[in-house]
Design a protein around this motif. Structure first.
Motif, PDB file in Angstrom:
ATOM      1  N   GLU A   1       9.857   6.403  -6.438  1.00 20.69           N
ATOM      2  CA  GLU A   1      10.388   5.048  -6.600  1.00 20.69           C
ATOM      3  C   GLU A   1       9.265   4.075  -6.964  1.00 20.69           C
ATOM      4  O   GLU A   1       9.429   3.220  -7.837  1.00 20.69           O
ATOM      5  CB  GLU A   1      11.095   4.603  -5.315  1.00 20.69           C
ATOM      6  N   GLN A   2       8.098   4.207  -6.310  1.00 23.32           N
ATOM      7  CA  GLN A   2       6.970   3.309  -6.597  1.00 23.32           C
ATOM      8  C   GLN A   2       6.498   3.438  -8.040  1.00 23.32           C
ATOM      9  O   GLN A   2       6.247   2.424  -8.698  1.00 23.32           O
ATOM     10  CB  GLN A   2       5.801   3.602  -5.652  1.00 23.32           C
ATOM     11  N   VAL A   3       6.356   4.661  -8.524  1.00 24.50           N
ATOM     12  CA  VAL A   3       5.824   4.825  -9.881  1.00 24.50           C
ATOM     13  C   VAL A   3       6.827   4.361 -10.939  1.00 24.50           C
ATOM     14  O   VAL A   3       6.435   3.985 -12.033  1.00 24.50           O
ATOM     15  CB  VAL A   3       5.324   6.269 -10.172  1.00 24.50           C
ATOM     16  N   LYS A   4       8.107   4.367 -10.610  1.00 27.99           N
ATOM     17  CA  LYS A   4       9.123   3.886 -11.550  1.00 27.99           C
ATOM     18  C   LYS A   4       9.062   2.376 -11.733  1.00 27.99           C
ATOM     19  O   LYS A   4       9.340   1.872 -12.815  1.00 27.99           O
ATOM     20  CB  LYS A   4      10.523   4.249 -11.059  1.00 27.99           C
ATOM     21  N   CYS A   5       8.735   1.650 -10.677  1.00 28.63           N
ATOM     22  CA  CYS A   5       8.829   0.185 -10.737  1.00 28.63           C
ATOM     23  C   CYS A   5       7.484  -0.526 -10.810  1.00 28.63           C
ATOM     24  O   CYS A   5       7.438  -1.754 -10.781  1.00 28.63           O
ATOM     25  CB  CYS A   5       9.651  -0.334  -9.565  1.00 28.63           C
ATOM     26  N   THR A   6       6.374   0.222 -10.914  1.00 22.50           N
ATOM     27  CA  THR A   6       5.056  -0.404 -10.959  1.00 22.50           C
ATOM     28  C   THR A   6       4.319   0.042 -12.221  1.00 22.50           C
ATOM     29  O   THR A   6       4.239   1.222 -12.516  1.00 22.50           O
ATOM     30  CB  THR A   6       4.218  -0.022  -9.725  1.00 22.50           C
ATOM     31  N   ASN A   7       3.784  -0.927 -12.936  1.00 22.33           N
ATOM     32  CA  ASN A   7       2.960  -0.662 -14.110  1.00 22.33           C
ATOM     33  C   ASN A   7       1.511  -0.998 -13.739  1.00 22.33           C
ATOM     34  O   ASN A   7       1.181  -2.155 -13.508  1.00 22.33           O
ATOM     35  CB  ASN A   7       3.433  -1.522 -15.286  1.00 22.33           C
ATOM     36  N   TRP A   8       0.673   0.032 -13.657  1.00 22.05           N
ATOM     37  CA  TRP A   8      -0.737  -0.153 -13.304  1.00 22.05           C
ATOM     38  C   TRP A   8      -1.508  -0.501 -14.566  1.00 22.05           C
ATOM     39  O   TRP A   8      -1.447   0.226 -15.557  1.00 22.05           O
ATOM     40  CB  TRP A   8      -1.284   1.098 -12.630  1.00 22.05           C
ATOM     41  N   ILE A   9      -2.243  -1.622 -14.534  1.00 17.96           N
ATOM     42  CA  ILE A   9      -2.845  -2.131 -15.769  1.00 17.96           C
ATOM     43  C   ILE A   9      -4.367  -2.246 -15.726  1.00 17.96           C
ATOM     44  O   ILE A   9      -4.967  -2.658 -16.710  1.00 17.96           O
ATOM     45  CB  ILE A   9      -2.223  -3.491 -16.150  1.00 17.96           C
ATOM     46  N   GLY A  10      -5.004  -1.870 -14.637  1.00 16.90           N
ATOM     47  CA  GLY A  10      -6.466  -1.924 -14.623  1.00 16.90           C
ATOM     48  C   GLY A  10      -7.048  -1.535 -13.291  1.00 16.90           C
ATOM     49  O   GLY A  10      -6.448  -1.757 -12.243  1.00 16.90           O
ATOM     50  N   LEU A  11      -8.222  -0.918 -13.341  1.00 14.33           N
ATOM     51  CA  LEU A  11      -8.920  -0.457 -12.140  1.00 14.33           C
ATOM     52  C   LEU A  11     -10.379  -0.864 -12.207  1.00 14.33           C
ATOM     53  O   LEU A  11     -11.029  -0.684 -13.243  1.00 14.33           O
ATOM     54  CB  LEU A  11      -8.827   1.072 -12.037  1.00 14.33           C
ATOM     55  N   ASP A  12     -10.883  -1.391 -11.106  1.00 14.61           N
ATOM     56  CA  ASP A  12     -12.311  -1.696 -10.966  1.00 14.61           C
ATOM     57  C   ASP A  12     -12.805  -1.104  -9.660  1.00 14.61           C
ATOM     58  O   ASP A  12     -12.234  -1.380  -8.593  1.00 14.61           O
ATOM     59  CB  ASP A  12     -12.558  -3.212 -10.953  1.00 14.61           C
ATOM     60  N   ILE A  13     -13.855  -0.295  -9.742  1.00 13.16           N
ATOM     61  CA  ILE A  13     -14.506   0.243  -8.548  1.00 13.16           C
ATOM     62  C   ILE A  13     -15.495  -0.810  -8.077  1.00 13.16           C
ATOM     63  O   ILE A  13     -16.371  -1.242  -8.846  1.00 13.16           O
ATOM     64  CB  ILE A  13     -15.242   1.567  -8.857  1.00 13.16           C
ATOM     65  N   LEU A  14     -15.381  -1.235  -6.832  1.00 15.95           N
ATOM     66  CA  LEU A  14     -16.242  -2.284  -6.295  1.00 15.95           C
ATOM     67  C   LEU A  14     -17.421  -1.723  -5.507  1.00 15.95           C
ATOM     68  O   LEU A  14     -18.508  -2.300  -5.535  1.00 15.95           O
ATOM     69  CB  LEU A  14     -15.426  -3.227  -5.412  1.00 15.95           C
ATOM     70  N   ALA A  15     -17.213  -0.625  -4.793  1.00 17.49           N
ATOM     71  CA  ALA A  15     -18.278  -0.039  -3.986  1.00 17.49           C
ATOM     72  C   ALA A  15     -17.917   1.382  -3.597  1.00 17.49           C
ATOM     73  O   ALA A  15     -16.733   1.738  -3.532  1.00 17.49           O
ATOM     74  CB  ALA A  15     -18.509  -0.872  -2.713  1.00 17.49           C
ATOM     75  N   THR A  16     -18.932   2.180  -3.356  1.00 14.45           N
ATOM     76  CA  THR A  16     -18.742   3.531  -2.822  1.00 14.45           C
ATOM     77  C   THR A  16     -19.781   3.767  -1.736  1.00 14.45           C
ATOM     78  O   THR A  16     -20.874   3.195  -1.771  1.00 14.45           O
ATOM     79  CB  THR A  16     -18.895   4.625  -3.901  1.00 14.45           C
ATOM     80  N   GLN A  17     -19.417   4.582  -0.766  1.00 10.07           N
ATOM     81  CA  GLN A  17     -20.345   5.032   0.274  1.00 10.07           C
ATOM     82  C   GLN A  17     -20.141   6.523   0.436  1.00 10.07           C
ATOM     83  O   GLN A  17     -19.012   6.982   0.622  1.00 10.07           O
ATOM     84  CB  GLN A  17     -20.082   4.330   1.603  1.00 10.07           C
ATOM     85  N   GLN A  18     -21.233   7.257   0.361  1.00  8.02           N
ATOM     86  CA  GLN A  18     -21.186   8.713   0.422  1.00  8.02           C
ATOM     87  C   GLN A  18     -20.154   9.226  -0.588  1.00  8.02           C
ATOM     88  O   GLN A  18     -20.043   8.675  -1.662  1.00  8.02           O
ATOM     89  CB  GLN A  18     -20.906   9.196   1.832  1.00  8.02           C
ATOM     90  N   GLY A  19     -19.470  10.321  -0.268  1.00  8.04           N
ATOM     91  CA  GLY A  19     -18.431  10.828  -1.145  1.00  8.04           C
ATOM     92  C   GLY A  19     -18.938  11.674  -2.295  1.00  8.04           C
ATOM     93  O   GLY A  19     -18.189  11.951  -3.228  1.00  8.04           O
ATOM     94  N   GLY A  20     -20.197  12.087  -2.232  1.00  2.87           N
ATOM     95  CA  GLY A  20     -20.757  12.906  -3.296  1.00  2.87           C
ATOM     96  C   GLY A  20     -20.810  14.371  -2.909  1.00  2.87           C
ATOM     97  O   GLY A  20     -20.307  14.790  -1.861  1.00  2.87           O
ATOM     98  N   LYS A  21     -21.443  15.140  -3.758  1.00  2.00           N
ATOM     99  CA  LYS A  21     -21.594  16.570  -3.512  1.00  2.00           C
ATOM    100  C   LYS A  21     -22.346  16.777  -2.202  1.00  2.00           C
ATOM    101  O   LYS A  21     -23.380  16.166  -1.958  1.00  2.00           O
ATOM    102  CB  LYS A  21     -22.368  17.195  -4.678  1.00  2.00           C
ATOM    103  N   GLY A  22     -21.803  17.610  -1.331  1.00  2.54           N
ATOM    104  CA  GLY A  22     -22.426  17.882  -0.045  1.00  2.54           C
ATOM    105  C   GLY A  22     -22.011  16.947   1.075  1.00  2.54           C
ATOM    106  O   GLY A  22     -22.314  17.194   2.236  1.00  2.54           O
TER     107      GLY A  22
END
Length: 141
Positions: free
Chosen positions: A74-95
């Motif tokens: 239902e969400q994907v039917k009624c929402t049009n995603w128009i842009g993404l910005d990554i603001l910050a990351t912490q860890q989440g890499g290999k290992g």
């Protein structure tokens, strides 16, 4: 299957890479996202393309619910995603065992536009990243 995408079409996640060499391999199940940020980007792309099975499959198993498919569809039917910005990351890499990605995603829904801002938490189990949870703020313009 998403094979009808043009090989040169830019990936919806705003990475600047062609979709075929960015999020498509993860969404299609050919190659798991290598980092928490890559998983977050591929999940954004999955939301924009309606890849509900991928969204459920990349959610931490303990946070999946029987009604997820219906709600997400239902969400994907009624929402049009128009842009993404990554603001910050912490860890989440290999290992790393965990990671955090802060992002803003712009959308249109019900003749309104808005911004979803989230601090998303991720976990890596057996070289597979999963979305665990997040703190979400939504503002409508």
């Amino acid at each position: 299957m998403l094979h009808d995408q043009d090989i040169t079409k830019a990936c919806p996640c705003n990475s600047g890479k062609p979709f075929r060499f960015c999020c498509e391999p993860a969404i299609e199940g050919h190659k798991p996202a290598a980092t928490a940020e890559a998983l977050m980007r591929s999940r954004y792309t999955a939301f924009s393309l309606g890849a509900v099975d991928y969204l459920i499959g990349t959610t931490a198993p303990e946070n999946r619910n029987p009604e997820d498919a219906e709600i997400l569809t239902e969400q994907v039917k009624c929402t049009n995603w128009i842009g993404l910005d990554i603001l910050a990351t912490q860890q989440g890499g290999k290992g790393d065992a965990t990671g955090m990605v802060e992002f803003e995603a712009r959308f249109e829904a019900d003749e309104q536009s808005g911004v979803l801002r989230e601090h998303s938490n991720f976990r890596c189990d057996n070289n597979q990243w999963y979305y665990v949870d997040g703190d979400v703020e939504v503002s409508i313009k």
